[in-house]
Structures are given as structure tokens and as C-alpha cells.
Design a protein around this motif. Structure first.
Motif, short mmCIF file in Angstrom:
data_model
loop_
_atom_site.label_atom_id
_atom_site.label_comp_id
_atom_site.label_asym_id
_atom_site.label_seq_id
_atom_site.Cartn_x
_atom_site.Cartn_y
_atom_site.Cartn_z
N LEU A 27 -6.07 10.45 11.86
CA LEU A 27 -4.57 10.95 11.62
C LEU A 27 -3.74 9.99 11.54
N SER A 28 -4.12 8.94 12.27
CA SER A 28 -2.97 7.81 11.64
C SER A 28 -3.56 6.98 10.19
N GLY A 29 -4.08 7.13 9.77
CA GLY A 29 -4.45 7.25 8.40
C GLY A 29 -3.58 7.77 7.32
N TRP A 30 -2.88 8.80 7.96
CA TRP A 30 -2.50 9.25 6.63
C TRP A 30 -1.52 10.47 7.01
N THR A 132 -9.52 6.65 -1.02
CA THR A 132 -9.56 5.03 -1.79
C THR A 132 -9.64 4.32 0.25
N GLY A 133 -9.38 5.13 1.01
CA GLY A 133 -9.44 3.97 2.55
C GLY A 133 -7.94 3.72 2.91
N THR A 134 -7.20 3.66 2.03
CA THR A 134 -5.89 3.70 2.02
C THR A 134 -5.10 4.90 1.83
N GLY A 135 -4.52 5.86 3.18
CA GLY A 135 -3.06 6.26 2.78
C GLY A 135 -2.03 5.65 3.28
N LYS A 136 -0.96 7.03 2.82
CA LYS A 136 0.46 6.15 3.30
C LYS A 136 1.44 6.99 4.21
N PRO A 137 0.91 6.64 5.20
CA PRO A 137 1.51 7.42 6.50
C PRO A 137 2.51 6.99 7.11
#
Length: 142
Positions: A27-30, A132-137
Motif C-alpha cells: 500500500l505504501s508503494g502506490w 515496474t516495481g515503482t508507483g507514485k504514492p
């Protein structure tokens, strides 16, 4: 009452997306970088953004890896008693995500429009995290 509904595909398996919807790390990743979560029915997930938007979600349903449902139980009055549902369906090597936010009370069209726009942004962040393993949270102050 109004409902926000989004349907989109993520090129990642349902288990990976389920983890992104049920764990603190996921959850903290997105959505927001400051969250506390437990993947169990009845648990309260605390999201911290800032100001008057810090929703507390009670996990109402879990069916790994295909269903996550929440009810807002605090932290943002316009969302009080709203329900949220993520249905995940395997499609080839990816996942179809169906998302709903069902409102418990009427709000202005502008409020719904703002929430719908923001969900579009953060659901794209979920897609990016899965692919990609990287969101924009949201970058919450820790």
C-alpha cells in the motif's frame, strides 16, 4: 448514491496485486508512503496523507488473490461508511482490476469529480507498482 468505478489491466499476476492492496509495503508503494496494514478481515488500515484526509479502512472481505474490500470507519468525514472493493481477475499473465467506491451520502458533483480524478491517478500508480516495481504514492511526512 453515486459510485466511482474503474476497470483496467495490469501486466502482473493477481497475487502480486493482492499483496499491493493488503500489506503495509504494498500500500505504501502506490497510495501513500505512511500506512499501517494487516491482511486480515476486521483489521483497521490506517492511511496518513495530511490535513483532514487520513482515512481509516476496516478490512471487510479478503479472498486471496481475487478480492479486497474495505469500509471507511474514520479519518475523512466525506468518506464515512463508504465501501471500497477491488476485484482481481487473472487474464493471461496479468490481472484485470475492477474497483468500486460506493458512497454512503450525497456529495457535490465537484467532490465526486475530484475523488474520481484522484482514484485514476492512484490506480495508475498501482499499475506502475505492479509492472515496474515503482508507483507514485503520496509522499507523507514520516
Amino acid at each position: 448514491m453515486k459510485t466511482i468505478h474503474h476497470v483496467f489491466e495490469i501486466a502482473a499476476p493477481p497475487g502480486k496485486i493482492f499483496a499491493a492492496l493488503t500489506t503495509t509495503e504494498g500500500l505504501s508503494g502506490w497510495w501513500t508512503t505512511k500506512v499501517s496494514a494487516q491482511a486480515e478481515t476486521g483489521a483497521i488500515v490506517d492511511f496518513t496523507f495530511g490535513c483532514d484526509f487520513n482515512p481509516d479502512m476496516r478490512v471487510t472481505e479478503l479472498d486471496p488473490p481475487s478480492l479486497v474490500a474495505w469500509e471507511c470507519v474514520g479519518g475523512h468525514e466525506p468518506w464515512a461508511e463508504n465501501t471500497f472493493r477491488f476485484e482481481l481477475e487473472e487474464k493471461g499473465t496479468g490481472t484485470v482490476v475492477r474497483f468500486w467506491q460506493n458512497y454512503a451520502r450525497e456529495l457535490s458533483d465537484d467532490a465526486y469529480g475530484t475523488y474520481n480524478f484522484n482514484w485514476g491517478y492512484y490506480l495508475e500508480s498501482l499499475r506502475l507498482l505492479g509492472e515496474t516495481g515503482t508507483g507514485k504514492p503520496f509522499q507523507a511526512v514520516q
